[in-house]
Design an enzyme around this catalytic site. Structure first.
Site, PDB file in Angstrom:
ATOM      1  N   GLU A 298      -3.858  -6.050 -29.854  1.00 61.85           N
ATOM      2  CA  GLU A 298      -3.115  -4.945 -29.243  1.00 61.85           C
ATOM      3  C   GLU A 298      -3.064  -5.089 -27.721  1.00 61.85           C
ATOM      4  O   GLU A 298      -4.091  -5.124 -27.050  1.00 61.85           O
ATOM      5  CB  GLU A 298      -3.742  -3.610 -29.643  1.00 61.85           C
ATOM      6  CG  GLU A 298      -3.488  -3.292 -31.105  1.00 61.85           C
ATOM      7  CD  GLU A 298      -4.251  -2.097 -31.630  1.00 61.85           C
ATOM      8  OE1 GLU A 298      -3.845  -1.561 -32.656  1.00 61.85           O
ATOM      9  OE2 GLU A 298      -5.269  -1.723 -31.006  1.00 61.85           O
TER      10      GLU A 298
ATOM     11  N   ASN B 299      -4.353   2.368 -27.981  1.00 62.45           N
ATOM     12  CA  ASN B 299      -5.420   3.018 -28.736  1.00 62.45           C
ATOM     13  C   ASN B 299      -5.709   4.435 -28.261  1.00 62.45           C
ATOM     14  O   ASN B 299      -6.369   5.210 -28.969  1.00 62.45           O
ATOM     15  CB  ASN B 299      -6.683   2.164 -28.709  1.00 62.45           C
ATOM     16  CG  ASN B 299      -6.568   0.990 -29.669  1.00 62.45           C
ATOM     17  OD1 ASN B 299      -6.693   1.150 -30.873  1.00 62.45           O
ATOM     18  ND2 ASN B 299      -6.282  -0.190 -29.135  1.00 62.45           N
TER      19      ASN B 299
ATOM     20  N   LYS C 298      -1.877  -9.280 -41.634  1.00 62.47           N
ATOM     21  CA  LYS C 298      -1.650  -8.300 -40.589  1.00 62.47           C
ATOM     22  C   LYS C 298      -2.955  -8.075 -39.845  1.00 62.47           C
ATOM     23  O   LYS C 298      -4.045  -8.220 -40.395  1.00 62.47           O
ATOM     24  CB  LYS C 298      -1.094  -6.985 -41.147  1.00 62.47           C
ATOM     25  CG  LYS C 298      -2.034  -6.146 -41.998  1.00 62.47           C
ATOM     26  CD  LYS C 298      -2.998  -5.259 -41.257  1.00 62.47           C
ATOM     27  CE  LYS C 298      -2.268  -4.361 -40.285  1.00 62.47           C
ATOM     28  NZ  LYS C 298      -3.306  -3.553 -39.511  1.00 62.47           N
TER      29      LYS C 298
ATOM     30  N   THR D 229       1.161  -2.726 -38.845  1.00 69.51           N
ATOM     31  CA  THR D 229       0.959  -1.434 -38.181  1.00 69.51           C
ATOM     32  C   THR D 229       1.329  -1.606 -36.705  1.00 69.51           C
ATOM     33  O   THR D 229       2.490  -1.498 -36.344  1.00 69.51           O
ATOM     34  CB  THR D 229      -0.476  -0.915 -38.356  1.00 69.51           C
ATOM     35  OG1 THR D 229      -1.411  -1.946 -37.982  1.00 69.51           O
ATOM     36  CG2 THR D 229      -0.738  -0.503 -39.795  1.00 69.51           C
TER      37      THR D 229
ATOM     38  N   SER E 215      -0.665   9.440 -32.639  1.00 68.56           N
ATOM     39  CA  SER E 215       0.492  10.242 -32.249  1.00 68.56           C
ATOM     40  C   SER E 215       1.799   9.505 -32.449  1.00 68.56           C
ATOM     41  O   SER E 215       1.829   8.384 -32.877  1.00 68.56           O
ATOM     42  CB  SER E 215       0.361  10.698 -30.798  1.00 68.56           C
ATOM     43  OG  SER E 215       0.186   9.596 -29.945  1.00 68.56           O
TER      44      SER E 215
ATOM     45  N   THR F 130      -8.060  -4.157 -37.689  1.00 69.83           N
ATOM     46  CA  THR F 130      -8.092  -4.099 -39.165  1.00 69.83           C
ATOM     47  C   THR F 130      -7.254  -5.277 -39.631  1.00 69.83           C
ATOM     48  O   THR F 130      -6.133  -5.395 -39.188  1.00 69.83           O
ATOM     49  CB  THR F 130      -7.482  -2.775 -39.635  1.00 69.83           C
ATOM     50  OG1 THR F 130      -8.206  -1.735 -39.046  1.00 69.83           O
ATOM     51  CG2 THR F 130      -7.450  -2.644 -41.132  1.00 69.83           C
TER      52      THR F 130
END
Length: 408
Positions: A277, A403, A180, A154, A408, A191
């Site tokens: 991230e 985040n 992942k 992702t 979007s 996740t």
């Protein structure tokens, strides 16, 4: 320690009997791959570890039933939509995914496991997924491992993979995994998803035992942002093609297999933590000298979870007070007056706290270490013989950007 060969260029489809495919079926707005199938030509023993989040995604609920099957042959994974908080319809869709795969592979639905990752609360576009599964099943190959690893991503910025080889009963045993995870990482198996395959001949009970014992000190010791996802799972399939004597008890072969599996899990866990991230650095927290294993784990995770510690590392600021503070509110038993703290890089090491008090240290050396992309925080409690290691990443401006616009 066992002799173990690290297979840097290998992937899950290099394990005998396993095929895979990754495709774009239209879940993601881009043309990136968003669905994969991992398939074994031979029946497999399977084991799993699932999220302990009270809110469990539909695939987790379905897999908790299917994992009881004696034989598993396939795993279907989609990315982009998590199929979580989608009610009875989501569970029906997860079961439908297993049936579509089973029909295309000419196996039983109960022999298929399913996983989803992405945005929570959105129904799956089953028309697209149905065609995607059919397409992936038609294109299964020995060359599909990398594409499968790409399809489960992702916000990940790179593929997570690890493969190792050991020898049992003069037979070569290979274990290979893909994973992942980038955000919502704080597993209580992040996740995070992890899929492992092996040609080892091992009973279902021993496979499950090895996995669950490993998860505690690998995936459950990483944190990116403190959020335990609804979809976390680790699945392992063993097809027995190595033809070693079946591992049915905790003997020497079991210990060797478990050690190899644990190495693989730790490597995948570290790759997940490194790819947090917006992250720029992998942080490792080593706690030693604790009275109990439980205390050591609580303390190492408290430090790795501290946003203030993570931001200090991002800024290469040797702010040891934040580390000592995180130890103090952890709830674990230790004597603050005995604590020593240091930083370690690829070459250099510096002690910054000794017996609970700051030392005179070289600020430039500390900054040099903290500027590296792999920073180790060394904590010695000087109070016992137990130790623990946790992994995480720095907290950057980009984490908020990613985040703040995830949907979007």
């Amino acid at each position: 320690m066992i002799y173990m060969k690290i297979l840097k260029d290998s992937i899950i489809t290099d394990v005998e009997g396993f095929l895979a495919a990754g495709v774009h079926c239209g879940i993601k707005k881009s043309t990136k791959k968003d669905l994969c199938v991992i398939y074994s030509k031979y029946p497999c023993r399977a084991a799993a570890a699932f999220t302990t989040n009270k809110v469990k995604a539909a695939p987790v609920i379905v897999n908790m039933q299917h994992i009881k099957s004696e034989n598993i042959r396939a795993i279907v994974v989609n990315s982009g939509i998590a199929n979580a908080c989608t009610g009875d319809g989501g569970i029906k869709d997860a079961y439908k995914m297993t049936k579509i795969a089973a029909d295309n592979l000419k196996i039983q639905s109960s022999e298929v496991l399913v996983a989803s990752t992405g945005v929570i609360g959105v129904p799956l576009p089953m028309d697209k997924i149905s065609l995607g599964i059919e397409n992936a099943c038609k294109n299964l190959s020995k060359d599909g491992g990398i594409e499968a690893a790409q399809a489960i991503m992702t916000t990940d910025t790179f593929i997570k993979k690890c493969s190792v080889e050991i020898e049992l009963d003069s037979k070569k045993i290979m274990l290979s995994g893909i994973a992942k995870g980038s955000g919502m990482i704080h597993p209580n198996m992040a996740t995070m998803l992890s899929f492992i395959v092996t040609n080892a001949n091992i009973s279902k009970d021993m496979l499950s035992k090895a996995l669950k014992e490993s998860v505690v000190d690998s995936y459950n010791m990483i944190s990116v942002d403190g959020d335990t996802s609804t979809n976390d799972m680790v699945l392992i399939l063993a097809n027995g093609r190595a033809e070693n004597n079946e591992i049915i008890i905790e003997d020497e072969n079991y210990c060797k297999f478990k050690e190899a599996l644990h190495y693989l899990n730790c490597e995948l866990a570290k790759q997940i933590a490194k790819d947090g991230e917006g992250a720029t650095k992998l942080i490792e927290v080593n706690v030693k000298g604790a009275k109990t294993i439980e205390d050591a784990k609580i303390l190492s995770k408290s430090v790795i979870n501290s946003n203030l510690v993570k931001t200090a590392v991002f800024g290469s600021d040797a702010n040891w007070g934040r580390i000592l503070c995180a130890l103090g509110y952890s709830g674990a038993e230790f004597n603050p007056e005995n604590v020593s703290i240091g930083f370690k890089g690829s070459i250099d090491e510096v002690e910054i706290v000794k017996y609970g008090m700051g030392t005179i240290f070289d600020e430039n050396l500390a900054k040099k270490i903290l500027d590296e992309d792999y920073v180790k925080i060394l904590i010695d409690l000087n109070d016992g013989n137990c130790s623990s290691t946790a992994w995480g990443c720095d907290l950057t401006y980009d984490y908020v950007k990613i985040n703040g616009s995830y949907r979007s």
